[in-house]
Design a protein around this motif. Structure first.
Motif, PDB file in Angstrom:
ATOM      1  N   PRO A 203       0.824  -1.228   0.000  1.00 51.64           N
ATOM      2  CA  PRO A 203       0.000   0.000   0.000  1.00 51.64           C
ATOM      3  C   PRO A 203       0.853   1.271   0.000  1.00 51.64           C
ATOM      4  CG  PRO A 203      -0.951  -1.605   1.487  1.00 51.64           C
ATOM      5  CD  PRO A 203       0.386  -2.162   1.041  1.00 51.64           C
ATOM      6  N   GLN A 204       1.971   1.258   0.725  1.00 52.94           N
ATOM      7  CA  GLN A 204       2.862   2.428   0.760  1.00 52.94           C
ATOM      8  C   GLN A 204       3.461   2.683  -0.619  1.00 52.94           C
ATOM      9  OE1 GLN A 204       6.263   2.042   3.342  1.00 52.94           O
ATOM     10  NE2 GLN A 204       6.718   4.227   3.257  1.00 52.94           N
ATOM     11  N   THR A 205       3.903   1.627  -1.291  1.00 49.29           N
ATOM     12  CA  THR A 205       4.473   1.756  -2.632  1.00 49.29           C
ATOM     13  C   THR A 205       3.433   2.274  -3.614  1.00 49.29           C
ATOM     14  OG1 THR A 205       6.108   0.026  -2.237  1.00 49.29           O
ATOM     15  CG2 THR A 205       5.545   0.485  -4.538  1.00 49.29           C
ATOM     16  N   MET A 206       2.209   1.761  -3.529  1.00 48.21           N
ATOM     17  CA  MET A 206       1.143   2.231  -4.423  1.00 48.21           C
ATOM     18  C   MET A 206       0.897   3.717  -4.214  1.00 48.21           C
ATOM     19  SD  MET A 206      -1.621  -0.869  -4.683  1.00 48.21           S
ATOM     20  CE  MET A 206      -1.557  -1.505  -3.032  1.00 48.21           C
ATOM     21  N   GLY A 207       0.952   4.165  -2.967  1.00 46.85           N
ATOM     22  CA  GLY A 207       0.778   5.584  -2.676  1.00 46.85           C
ATOM     23  C   GLY A 207       1.885   6.431  -3.268  1.00 46.85           C
ATOM     24  N   LYS A 208       3.124   5.956  -3.184  1.00 43.42           N
ATOM     25  CA  LYS A 208       4.256   6.680  -3.757  1.00 43.42           C
ATOM     26  C   LYS A 208       4.124   6.806  -5.271  1.00 43.42           C
ATOM     27  CE  LYS A 208       7.788   5.465  -0.338  1.00 43.42           C
ATOM     28  NZ  LYS A 208       9.085   4.781  -0.169  1.00 43.42           N
ATOM     29  N   ILE A 209       3.717   5.714  -5.910  1.00 48.93           N
ATOM     30  CA  ILE A 209       3.544   5.720  -7.368  1.00 48.93           C
ATOM     31  C   ILE A 209       2.402   6.665  -7.750  1.00 48.93           C
ATOM     32  CG2 ILE A 209       2.870   4.328  -9.372  1.00 48.93           C
ATOM     33  CD1 ILE A 209       5.696   3.697  -8.435  1.00 48.93           C
ATOM     34  N   PHE A 210       1.315   6.625  -7.010  1.00 53.36           N
ATOM     35  CA  PHE A 210       0.172   7.497  -7.276  1.00 53.36           C
ATOM     36  C   PHE A 210       0.593   8.962  -7.225  1.00 53.36           C
ATOM     37  CE2 PHE A 210      -3.640   9.851  -5.988  1.00 53.36           C
ATOM     38  CZ  PHE A 210      -4.535   9.460  -6.977  1.00 53.36           C
ATOM     39  N   VAL A 211       1.325   9.334  -6.194  1.00 52.25           N
ATOM     40  CA  VAL A 211       1.775  10.723  -6.041  1.00 52.25           C
ATOM     41  C   VAL A 211       2.788  11.090  -7.128  1.00 52.25           C
ATOM     42  CG1 VAL A 211       3.042  12.313  -4.534  1.00 52.25           C
ATOM     43  CG2 VAL A 211       1.270  10.830  -3.579  1.00 52.25           C
ATOM     44  N   ALA A 212       3.746  10.206  -7.389  1.00 49.81           N
ATOM     45  CA  ALA A 212       4.800  10.490  -8.368  1.00 49.81           C
ATOM     46  C   ALA A 212       4.254  10.619  -9.788  1.00 49.81           C
ATOM     47  CB  ALA A 212       5.868   9.397  -8.323  1.00 49.81           C
TER      48      ALA A 212
ATOM     49  N   PRO B 195      -3.768   2.754  -7.469  1.00 52.18           N
ATOM     50  CA  PRO B 195      -3.575   1.410  -6.912  1.00 52.18           C
ATOM     51  C   PRO B 195      -4.299   0.305  -7.685  1.00 52.18           C
ATOM     52  CG  PRO B 195      -3.837   2.964  -5.136  1.00 52.18           C
ATOM     53  CD  PRO B 195      -4.089   3.723  -6.419  1.00 52.18           C
ATOM     54  N   ASN B 196      -5.517   0.565  -8.125  1.00 54.63           N
ATOM     55  CA  ASN B 196      -6.254  -0.483  -8.855  1.00 54.63           C
ATOM     56  C   ASN B 196      -5.609  -0.829 -10.192  1.00 54.63           C
ATOM     57  OD1 ASN B 196      -7.273   2.201  -9.554  1.00 54.63           O
ATOM     58  ND2 ASN B 196      -8.715   1.124 -10.876  1.00 54.63           N
ATOM     59  N   ASP B 197      -4.781   0.038 -10.732  1.00 54.16           N
ATOM     60  CA  ASP B 197      -4.130  -0.235 -12.017  1.00 54.16           C
ATOM     61  C   ASP B 197      -3.064  -1.321 -11.906  1.00 54.16           C
ATOM     62  OD1 ASP B 197      -5.575   1.662 -13.589  1.00 54.16           O
ATOM     63  OD2 ASP B 197      -4.477   3.208 -12.508  1.00 54.16           O
ATOM     64  N   PHE B 198      -2.591  -1.598 -10.694  1.00 51.03           N
ATOM     65  CA  PHE B 198      -1.632  -2.684 -10.508  1.00 51.03           C
ATOM     66  C   PHE B 198      -2.307  -4.046 -10.573  1.00 51.03           C
ATOM     67  CE2 PHE B 198       0.758   0.805  -8.620  1.00 51.03           C
ATOM     68  CZ  PHE B 198       2.009   0.591  -9.162  1.00 51.03           C
ATOM     69  N   PHE B 199      -3.631  -4.057 -10.435  1.00 47.42           N
ATOM     70  CA  PHE B 199      -4.364  -5.320 -10.388  1.00 47.42           C
ATOM     71  C   PHE B 199      -5.379  -5.428 -11.515  1.00 47.42           C
ATOM     72  CE2 PHE B 199      -3.084  -4.020  -6.141  1.00 47.42           C
ATOM     73  CZ  PHE B 199      -2.258  -5.077  -5.798  1.00 47.42           C
ATOM     74  N   ARG B 200      -5.141  -4.710 -12.589  1.00 47.36           N
ATOM     75  CA  ARG B 200      -6.064  -4.670 -13.722  1.00 47.36           C
ATOM     76  C   ARG B 200      -6.334  -6.063 -14.290  1.00 47.36           C
ATOM     77  NH1 ARG B 200      -4.689  -0.518 -18.413  1.00 47.36           N
ATOM     78  NH2 ARG B 200      -5.237   0.994 -16.822  1.00 47.36           N
ATOM     79  N   ASP B 201      -5.288  -6.864 -14.485  1.00 45.07           N
ATOM     80  CA  ASP B 201      -5.459  -8.200 -15.069  1.00 45.07           C
ATOM     81  C   ASP B 201      -6.284  -9.108 -14.162  1.00 45.07           C
ATOM     82  OD1 ASP B 201      -4.001  -7.472 -17.295  1.00 45.07           O
ATOM     83  OD2 ASP B 201      -2.114  -8.265 -16.493  1.00 45.07           O
ATOM     84  N   GLU B 202      -6.018  -9.050 -12.844  1.00 44.88           N
ATOM     85  CA  GLU B 202      -6.750  -9.882 -11.903  1.00 44.88           C
ATOM     86  C   GLU B 202      -8.234  -9.490 -11.871  1.00 44.88           C
ATOM     87  OE1 GLU B 202      -3.857  -8.477 -11.331  1.00 44.88           O
ATOM     88  OE2 GLU B 202      -2.548  -9.783 -10.165  1.00 44.88           O
ATOM     89  N   MET B 203      -8.511  -8.192 -11.979  1.00 45.93           N
ATOM     90  CA  MET B 203      -9.895  -7.720 -11.937  1.00 45.93           C
ATOM     91  C   MET B 203     -10.677  -8.192 -13.157  1.00 45.93           C
ATOM     92  SD  MET B 203     -10.100  -6.218  -9.080  1.00 45.93           S
ATOM     93  CE  MET B 203     -11.606  -5.285  -9.155  1.00 45.93           C
ATOM     94  N   GLN B 204     -10.017  -8.306 -14.311  1.00 45.10           N
ATOM     95  CA  GLN B 204     -10.698  -8.741 -15.518  1.00 45.10           C
ATOM     96  C   GLN B 204     -11.066 -10.216 -15.437  1.00 45.10           C
ATOM     97  OE1 GLN B 204      -8.153  -7.667 -18.784  1.00 45.10           O
ATOM     98  NE2 GLN B 204      -8.682  -5.511 -18.653  1.00 45.10           N
ATOM     99  N   ASP B 205     -10.337 -10.990 -14.629  1.00 43.50           N
ATOM    100  CA  ASP B 205     -10.606 -12.413 -14.500  1.00 43.50           C
ATOM    101  C   ASP B 205     -11.786 -12.719 -13.594  1.00 43.50           C
ATOM    102  OD1 ASP B 205      -8.491 -12.957 -16.196  1.00 43.50           O
ATOM    103  OD2 ASP B 205      -7.061 -13.327 -14.555  1.00 43.50           O
ATOM    104  N   LEU B 206     -12.269 -11.737 -12.839  1.00 45.75           N
ATOM    105  CA  LEU B 206     -13.384 -11.967 -11.898  1.00 45.75           C
ATOM    106  C   LEU B 206     -14.700 -12.142 -12.618  1.00 45.75           C
ATOM    107  CD1 LEU B 206     -12.501  -9.482  -9.064  1.00 45.75           C
ATOM    108  CD2 LEU B 206     -12.121 -11.938  -9.142  1.00 45.75           C
TER     109      LEU B 206
END
Length: 86
Positions: free
Chosen positions: A59-68, A75-86
């Motif tokens: 979660p901390q890394t996702m926050g850093k990437i979001f800000v940068a 954060p949800n963009d890191f799990f795009r592939d997994e979300m499509q499989d649901l």
């Protein structure tokens, strides 16, 4: 972000987020892994591991990437592939 003005209802200037993957962000903005790493306060190796999928972001890394990325990589963009499989 795209701003839409709905004059027919009470939702004026609704924000619709159009996020992208980390790889898409780097390509679109012509930014190196090293430059993004500096912006995010991370190592280039950590960015590379995220791009390769060999490491899941905390979660901390996702926050850093979001800000940068000024919110372009959420954060949800890191799990795009997994979300499509649901």
């Amino acid at each position: 972000s795209t701003y839409i003005n709905h004059s027919c209802c009470q939702c004026v200037n609704t924000v619709i987020q159009k996020n992208m993957t980390l790889e898409e962000y780097l390509e679109k903005n012509n930014i190196s892994q090293a430059k993004l790493a500096r912006r995010a306060g991370m190592s280039r190796a950590a960015i590379n591991r995220l791009l390769l999928g060999s490491r899941r972001p905390s979660p901390q890394t996702m926050g850093k990437i979001f800000v940068a990325t000024d919110g372009d990589v959420a954060p949800n963009d890191f799990f795009r592939d997994e979300m499509q499989d649901l």
